[in-house]
Write a protein that holds these residues in place. Structure first.
Motif, PDB file in Angstrom:
ATOM      1  N   PRO A 145       0.800  -1.232   0.000  1.00 56.11           N
ATOM      2  CA  PRO A 145       0.000   0.000   0.000  1.00 56.11           C
ATOM      3  C   PRO A 145       0.833   1.282   0.000  1.00 56.11           C
ATOM      4  CG  PRO A 145       0.155  -0.850   2.224  1.00 56.11           C
ATOM      5  CD  PRO A 145       0.924  -1.804   1.350  1.00 56.11           C
ATOM      6  N   THR A 148      -0.309   4.802  -1.170  1.00 56.68           N
ATOM      7  CA  THR A 148      -1.248   5.597  -0.368  1.00 56.68           C
ATOM      8  C   THR A 148      -0.529   6.496   0.626  1.00 56.68           C
ATOM      9  OG1 THR A 148      -1.510   3.877   1.335  1.00 56.68           O
ATOM     10  CG2 THR A 148      -2.986   3.794  -0.573  1.00 56.68           C
ATOM     11  N   GLU A 177      -2.830   0.682  -7.075  1.00 55.60           N
ATOM     12  CA  GLU A 177      -4.019   0.779  -6.233  1.00 55.60           C
ATOM     13  C   GLU A 177      -3.655   0.800  -4.754  1.00 55.60           C
ATOM     14  OE1 GLU A 177      -7.077   1.333  -7.171  1.00 55.60           O
ATOM     15  OE2 GLU A 177      -6.542   1.332  -9.277  1.00 55.60           O
ATOM     16  N   GLY A 178      -2.586   0.100  -4.380  1.00 54.82           N
ATOM     17  CA  GLY A 178      -2.191   0.056  -2.976  1.00 54.82           C
ATOM     18  C   GLY A 178      -3.203  -0.647  -2.087  1.00 54.82           C
ATOM     19  N   ARG A 179      -3.913  -1.615  -2.657  1.00 58.01           N
ATOM     20  CA  ARG A 179      -4.968  -2.282  -1.901  1.00 58.01           C
ATOM     21  C   ARG A 179      -4.395  -3.196  -0.810  1.00 58.01           C
ATOM     22  NH1 ARG A 179      -7.508  -3.550  -7.197  1.00 58.01           N
ATOM     23  NH2 ARG A 179      -9.150  -2.030  -7.576  1.00 58.01           N
ATOM     24  N   TYR A 257       1.004  14.166  -7.369  1.00 54.86           N
ATOM     25  CA  TYR A 257       1.171  12.864  -6.723  1.00 54.86           C
ATOM     26  C   TYR A 257       2.291  12.128  -7.455  1.00 54.86           C
ATOM     27  CZ  TYR A 257      -3.246  13.410  -4.184  1.00 54.86           C
ATOM     28  OH  TYR A 257      -4.253  13.839  -3.346  1.00 54.86           O
ATOM     29  N   MET A 298       1.970  13.057   3.325  1.00 51.42           N
ATOM     30  CA  MET A 298       1.013  11.955   3.330  1.00 51.42           C
ATOM     31  C   MET A 298       1.277  10.983   4.473  1.00 51.42           C
ATOM     32  SD  MET A 298       0.597  11.381  -0.806  1.00 51.42           S
ATOM     33  CE  MET A 298      -0.780  10.238  -0.658  1.00 51.42           C
ATOM     34  N   PHE A 302      -1.814  10.361   6.843  1.00 45.39           N
ATOM     35  CA  PHE A 302      -2.489   9.080   6.700  1.00 45.39           C
ATOM     36  C   PHE A 302      -1.978   8.012   7.657  1.00 45.39           C
ATOM     37  CE2 PHE A 302      -3.211  11.106   2.541  1.00 45.39           C
ATOM     38  CZ  PHE A 302      -4.598  11.081   2.550  1.00 45.39           C
TER      39      PHE A 302
END
Length: 727
Positions: A145, A148, A177-179, A257, A298, A302
């Motif tokens: 991830p 993100t 996606e960094g899922r 980004y 970030m 986050f």
């Protein structure tokens, strides 16, 4: 039983009689394993020993003594890295890669026995193993991830994922996606080889693989290996790869980004060279991000700020109050229905009240619709759907609220109406019930007067759509008691959302700040700025919804009503009133052009079947001027500065009491661009820090007006070179 045991710093070495070595990751000084200096030293030492004793080693199992397999990189170290640390960051990344590569090419089977969450650096360790087995434990997720947090995987994650899955699948399903991926889904993607249900099975399957596959090796280390799907030179990929930069540009709107761009570059460039060169390429792109400003923003927001918000940061004792059991939601419109849905989803019984039984039933139907979609997508079972709906009781009878220990009022934004609600229900609900209003702008302290129990009253400001928006703004009134605050925080946590706590004021924090964003947008329209340029500038700044589209969605009458209420309150208090910047634009749009917003099919945009078809051409005709002298870069900064300056004023005035709340609340609640790290981190991360931000604010003030005047608190921080941080 192990034949020999030895500890190498944060890694325990156990060898059994068959020569199988188990490396147990166990940092003694931390609750979770991270890729800090101690771990890197331990990993290097273990790699050296394995190489030296390879003839006596039959295979290697890597597992963890913690509930979490491995938590990833040490974010404190990454946050501290500066441009002058680039060589150190690069060398550290390469040191990790070399150690993992030595284990990977030992000539013996290496198995990752993943007993808990493995994200980021933890999953990079697993990727360096020949076989990956994951325990399907509650909450277990795997993946990379880093994007993100404004980073890319720096321990070989890009290189190995591309070689394992192929460029397109690696980028689409994992890297960009960094899922955080569930174990069984990870197996479907090809990231995981086996999923087991018990720790015993995990250990048994790991050992069984070693005994059955003495010649195990990575696919990319076998003769004749080719990257799945081909390299960028392959015609099959040549038609696909150009879509990725276009997709990234569309997704970010041109906002700064850099992580997705660097991931794409590292993946594509690395796929064209040998493994070792690819690792070097990855390390260079990683170093650029780690030493840059945006990753720091970030990471702060986050990870650190989010952790502070979700833990309560010492401001509430949510773990010490009895849990809510039965919730009354008064008002079954879209917001009330959404709130009832999330309460029921958390296992709470909900009484959903409206003025008629039909209106209340329609509110419950909202949940039925959401659950139907979830059932179709496989996210819930029929049994879970039925149980969820059974927890919602629609009613028009006030008496049905008897025994409710929480009340959430979600009626129309009208003070008299809200007060009437509490007057009607306060003697019906359970004694000592927590009383909450979902107002987004009205002062909570004034509404509390109608309850007779102001100590039990607080604002509970949800954001639309309530089932998806992850934030709840808790508003502490002048007489809100600590127990009520604790209960409100506990309730928000119970429903899986992040709570921020602010003090009472008109608009509180989020509504006040987004109001400045909208007013500044309207001010620019009034100045003659081209509306297309304004919307593009907002997208380039990173706003998920441009301001004119957002105003249309809210309906243009809402800001006018808020301004009128604020004006009336100011006049009643004998305070001066200044019309909001750009308010004349709203007046003309409603009164002169009859374009009140999306719900009417006509606002700043034209609509067809509730879909935007383009900006209304009349904006250019009636508002835009050729002599409007607002540079494009100023447009975006004016929006960002308007919100950040408002947040500083609220911190100065005591409405905000936490920097973390400001940063997280602005990103999750009102769409402040994530790359900034939030409204106050944007000040910290601006070139030159608070001093540079204040100097730029002064320049904007000279050109565009006194509303950009830096507050005294900003002047103090700028003079002391002191960023906005919680103590």
């Amino acid at each position: 039983m192990p034949e020999s045991t030895h500890t190498h710093g944060t890694i325990r070495w156990d060898r059994d009689a068959d020569g199988v070595v188990t490396l147990t990751l166990d940092d003694p000084g931390r609750g979770a394993n991270t890729m800090n200096a101690a771990f890197i030293a331990s990993l290097t030492e273990v790699a050296d020993r394995l190489a030296a004793e390879a003839d006596t080693v039959r295979g290697v199992v890597i597992t963890s003594a913690k509930k979490t397999f491995f938590a990833g990189g040490d974010l404190n170290d990454l946050l501290a890295a500066r441009p002058e640390d680039a060589r150190r960051v690069f060398d550290t990344s390469m040191r990790v890669k070399h150690a993992l590569r030595r284990i990977e090419t030992l000539g013996r089977p290496v198995v990752a026995a993943v007993n808990g969450q493995a994200l980021g650096g933890g999953w990079e360790i697993a990727l360096a193993c020949h076989h990956r087995i994951v325990l399907d434990a509650p909450g277990c997720r795997v993946g990379l991830p880093e994007v993100t947090l404004g980073l890319l995987p720096g321990g070989g994650g890009v290189v190995r994922t591309v070689r394992l899955l192929g460029l397109a699948d690696a980028l689409q399903h994992v890297l960009l996606e960094g899922r955080r991926i569930r174990p069984r889904r990870a197996r479907e993607l090809g990231l995981v080889d086996e999923v087991v249900d018990t720790p015993e099975a995990l250990a048994e399957r790991a050992r069984a693989f070693i005994l059955a596959h003495p010649e195990a090796a990575q696919p990319w280390d076998r003769p004749g290996y080719r990257i799945p799907g081909g390299t960028p030179a392959d015609p099959r990929l040549a038609a696909v790869l150009p879509a990725f930069p276009a997709t990234l540009a569309k997704r970010t709107g041109g906002a700064p980004y850099p992580a997705p761009r660097n991931i794409l570059a590292a993946a594509v460039e690395g796929a064209q060279v040998d493994f070792e060169t690819a690792q070097t390429i990855e390390a260079r792109y990683f170093t650029e991000l780690v030493t840059g400003r945006i990753a720091k923003n970030m990471i702060q927001a986050f990870f650190f700020d989010m952790r502070a918000v979700n833990s309560g940061a010492g401001r509430a004792r949510a773990d010490e109050v009895p849990p809510a059991a039965r919730v009354a939601v008064v008002g079954a419109g879209l917001m009330g229905a959404g709130i009832a849905h999330v309460m029921a989803a958390a296992g709470l019984d909900v009484v959903l009240k409206d003025v008629t039984a039909q209106a209340a039933a329609r509110g419950k139907e909202h949940s039925a619709g959401l659950l139907a979609k979830a059932l179709e997508a496989g996210r819930v079972t029929e049994e879970a759907r039925d149980a969820h709906l059974a927890r919602i009781t629609p009613t028009a009878e006030t008496g049905d609220l008897a025994g409710c220990d929480v009340v959430i009022e979600a009626v129309f934004e009208d003070q008299a109406l809200k007060q009437k609600v509490f007057e009607e229900i306060r003697h019906v609900v359970a004694p000592g019930a927590l009383l909450c209003t979902n107002t987004s702008t009205l002062p909570v302290s004034r509404l509390a007067d109608s309850t007779g129990r102001p100590q039990d009253f607080a604002g509970l400001h949800f954001f639309w759509p309530a089932d998806r928006m992850p934030l709840v703004e808790i508003v502490r009134g002048e007489r809100t008691g600590q127990e009520a605050l604790d209960r409100a925080v506990a309730l928000v946590r119970r429903i899986g959302k992040s709570p921020i706590v602010v003090n009472d004021a008109r608009g509180f924090f989020t509504s006040h700040v987004i109001g400045r964003f909208l007013e500044e947008s309207l001010a620019m329209i009034e100045e003659g700025v081209d509306p297309v340029s304004l919307e593009r500038a907002a997208a380039r700044a990173g706003y998920p919804t441009p301001p004119l589209a957002l105003l249309d969605r809210m309906t243009l009458g809402l800001p006018r009503r808020i301004w009128n209420e604020a004006k009336a309150a100011a006049e009643a208090a004998g305070a001066p009133w200044r019309p909001a910047p750009g308010s004349a634009v709203i007046d003309r749009m409603i009164d002169e052009f009859d374009r009140p917003g999306r719900s009417a099919g006509a606002g700043f945009y034209d609509y067809e079947n509730d879909r935007r078809t383009g900006l209304w051409p009349g904006l250019r005709t009636h508002f835009a001027r050729a002599d409007a002298a607002v540079p494009f870069d100023d447009m975006g900064e004016r929006l960002l500065f308007a919100e950040s300056l408002a947040a500083v004023r609220l911190l100065q005035d005591g409405v905000l009491t936490s920097v973390a709340d400001a940063n997280v609340g602005s990103i999750l609640g009102i769409g402040f661009p994530g790359w900034t790290g939030g409204v106050l981190q944007y000040v910290n991360g601006y070139p030159g820090g608070p001093a540079g931000f204040a100097a730029r604010a002064d320049a904007l003030r000279e050109r565009y007006g006194d509303r950009f005047e830096p507050p005294a608190l900003l002047r103090e921080r700028a003079a002391a070179d002191r960023p906005f941080r919680d103590a």
